[in-house]
Design an enzyme around this catalytic site. Structure first.
Site, PDB file in Angstrom:
ATOM      1  N   CYS A   1       0.878  -1.160   0.000  1.00 23.49           N
ATOM      2  CA  CYS A   1       0.000   0.000   0.000  1.00 23.49           C
ATOM      3  C   CYS A   1       0.924   1.220   0.000  1.00 23.49           C
ATOM      4  O   CYS A   1       2.072   1.140   0.429  1.00 23.49           O
ATOM      5  CB  CYS A   1      -0.936  -0.018   1.210  1.00 23.49           C
ATOM      6  SG  CYS A   1      -0.160   0.346   2.777  1.00 23.49           S
TER       7      CYS A   1
ATOM      8  N   TYR B   1      -8.979  10.821  -3.562  1.00 20.72           N
ATOM      9  CA  TYR B   1      -8.847   9.415  -3.206  1.00 20.72           C
ATOM     10  C   TYR B   1     -10.090   8.631  -3.632  1.00 20.72           C
ATOM     11  O   TYR B   1      -9.988   7.533  -4.173  1.00 20.72           O
ATOM     12  CB  TYR B   1      -8.613   9.292  -1.701  1.00 20.72           C
ATOM     13  CG  TYR B   1      -8.471   7.871  -1.220  1.00 20.72           C
ATOM     14  CD1 TYR B   1      -7.368   7.103  -1.580  1.00 20.72           C
ATOM     15  CD2 TYR B   1      -9.430   7.301  -0.391  1.00 20.72           C
ATOM     16  CE1 TYR B   1      -7.235   5.797  -1.139  1.00 20.72           C
ATOM     17  CE2 TYR B   1      -9.298   5.998   0.064  1.00 20.72           C
ATOM     18  CZ  TYR B   1      -8.193   5.254  -0.318  1.00 20.72           C
ATOM     19  OH  TYR B   1      -8.059   3.965   0.124  1.00 20.72           O
TER      20      TYR B   1
ATOM     21  N   GLU C   1      -1.827   4.885  -7.009  1.00 22.61           N
ATOM     22  CA  GLU C   1      -1.319   5.425  -5.755  1.00 22.61           C
ATOM     23  C   GLU C   1       0.201   5.397  -5.845  1.00 22.61           C
ATOM     24  O   GLU C   1       0.787   4.412  -6.271  1.00 22.61           O
ATOM     25  CB  GLU C   1      -1.792   4.583  -4.571  1.00 22.61           C
ATOM     26  CG  GLU C   1      -3.275   4.663  -4.339  1.00 22.61           C
ATOM     27  CD  GLU C   1      -3.724   3.866  -3.131  1.00 22.61           C
ATOM     28  OE1 GLU C   1      -2.868   3.362  -2.375  1.00 22.61           O
ATOM     29  OE2 GLU C   1      -4.938   3.745  -2.943  1.00 22.61           O
TER      30      GLU C   1
ATOM     31  N   ASP D   1      -5.860  -5.958  -2.099  1.00 21.04           N
ATOM     32  CA  ASP D   1      -6.107  -4.634  -2.669  1.00 21.04           C
ATOM     33  C   ASP D   1      -6.059  -4.770  -4.188  1.00 21.04           C
ATOM     34  O   ASP D   1      -4.996  -5.019  -4.762  1.00 21.04           O
ATOM     35  CB  ASP D   1      -5.059  -3.633  -2.188  1.00 21.04           C
ATOM     36  CG  ASP D   1      -5.155  -3.359  -0.702  1.00 21.04           C
ATOM     37  OD1 ASP D   1      -6.275  -3.389  -0.164  1.00 21.04           O
ATOM     38  OD2 ASP D   1      -4.115  -3.120  -0.070  1.00 21.04           O
TER      39      ASP D   1
ATOM     40  N   TYR E   1      -3.539   0.089  -7.772  1.00 22.86           N
ATOM     41  CA  TYR E   1      -2.528  -0.672  -7.041  1.00 22.86           C
ATOM     42  C   TYR E   1      -1.473  -1.270  -7.964  1.00 22.86           C
ATOM     43  O   TYR E   1      -0.698  -2.119  -7.544  1.00 22.86           O
ATOM     44  CB  TYR E   1      -3.194  -1.787  -6.223  1.00 22.86           C
ATOM     45  CG  TYR E   1      -4.134  -1.254  -5.190  1.00 22.86           C
ATOM     46  CD1 TYR E   1      -3.657  -0.599  -4.065  1.00 22.86           C
ATOM     47  CD2 TYR E   1      -5.514  -1.381  -5.352  1.00 22.86           C
ATOM     48  CE1 TYR E   1      -4.527  -0.080  -3.119  1.00 22.86           C
ATOM     49  CE2 TYR E   1      -6.389  -0.874  -4.405  1.00 22.86           C
ATOM     50  CZ  TYR E   1      -5.890  -0.224  -3.288  1.00 22.86           C
ATOM     51  OH  TYR E   1      -6.740   0.287  -2.352  1.00 22.86           O
TER      52      TYR E   1
ATOM     53  N   CYS F   1      -1.979  -1.972   6.461  1.00 22.29           N
ATOM     54  CA  CYS F   1      -0.942  -1.931   5.431  1.00 22.29           C
ATOM     55  C   CYS F   1      -0.233  -3.277   5.371  1.00 22.29           C
ATOM     56  O   CYS F   1       0.882  -3.427   5.864  1.00 22.29           O
ATOM     57  CB  CYS F   1       0.061  -0.811   5.697  1.00 22.29           C
ATOM     58  SG  CYS F   1       1.126  -0.575   4.269  1.00 22.29           S
TER      59      CYS F   1
ATOM     60  N   CYS G   1      17.328  -8.745  -4.023  1.00 24.21           N
ATOM     61  CA  CYS G   1      17.892  -8.289  -5.290  1.00 24.21           C
ATOM     62  C   CYS G   1      19.340  -7.894  -5.047  1.00 24.21           C
ATOM     63  O   CYS G   1      19.598  -6.926  -4.340  1.00 24.21           O
ATOM     64  CB  CYS G   1      17.095  -7.118  -5.825  1.00 24.21           C
ATOM     65  SG  CYS G   1      17.671  -6.490  -7.393  1.00 24.21           S
TER      66      CYS G   1
END
Length: 160
Positions: free
Chosen positions: A3, A34, A46, A81, A86, A149, A158
């Site tokens: 999020c 929003y 977002e 979500d 997203y 969240c 990585c």
């Protein structure tokens, strides 16, 4: 990104990051709200704007943090979500940033494939206008430390 609040919180904890802001990018509506973005009528994602000192933290390190802290293989979603707001995206401001983003994405794609994940869905594109989200979104998880969240990271690292 997970999020936007989670990515903002993760970013503001990094040495060399001087400010963060939550907002919207990539759509066709001026000054979206929003509610409009969640209504899936604006085309915006977002987004978190991260201002950093490259003498302290490199752009490549910010990219590494970005990829490692969400699931970039999911299209238009992060966990429960769901929606194009997203989507996973990197907005670049220079050709050098675009090249670095592509390089890190390609490295991370190999690391994900080695662990059985599908292709990276992250788009890399020139930065469109950034629209600042409403005040209640800014540094939300500082004000509401246990706010919603969920983390959807793959656990894949990585190596740069």
């Amino acid at each position: 990104r997970r999020c936007c609040w989670g990515h903002e919180r993760r970013s503001w904890t990094l040495p060399g990051v001087s400010s963060t802001a939550v907002g919207y990018k990539g759509g066709h509506t001026s000054n979206p709200t929003y509610e409009q973005v969640c209504g899936r009528s604006t085309g915006h994602a977002e987004t978190v704007r991260v201002v950093h000192d490259p003498a302290v933290i490199s752009y490549q390190t910010l990219l590494k943090v970005f990829f490692e802290n969400h699931d970039p293989t999911q299209v238009d979603r992060q966990g429960n979500d769901v929606g194009d707001q997203y989507r996973t995206a990197i907005w670049t401001t220079t050709p050098e940033q675009a090249a670095a983003a592509e390089q890190v994405r390609d490295q991370y794609t190999k690391a994900l494939a080695a662990r059985g994940y599908g292709p990276v869905a992250t788009t890399i594109a020139p930065a469109p206008r950034f629209w600042l989200a409403e005040d209640y979104h800014q540094q939300y998880l500082d004000r509401v430390p246990h706010g919603y969240c969920p983390v959807h990271a793959t656990g894949v690292r990585c190596d740069l």
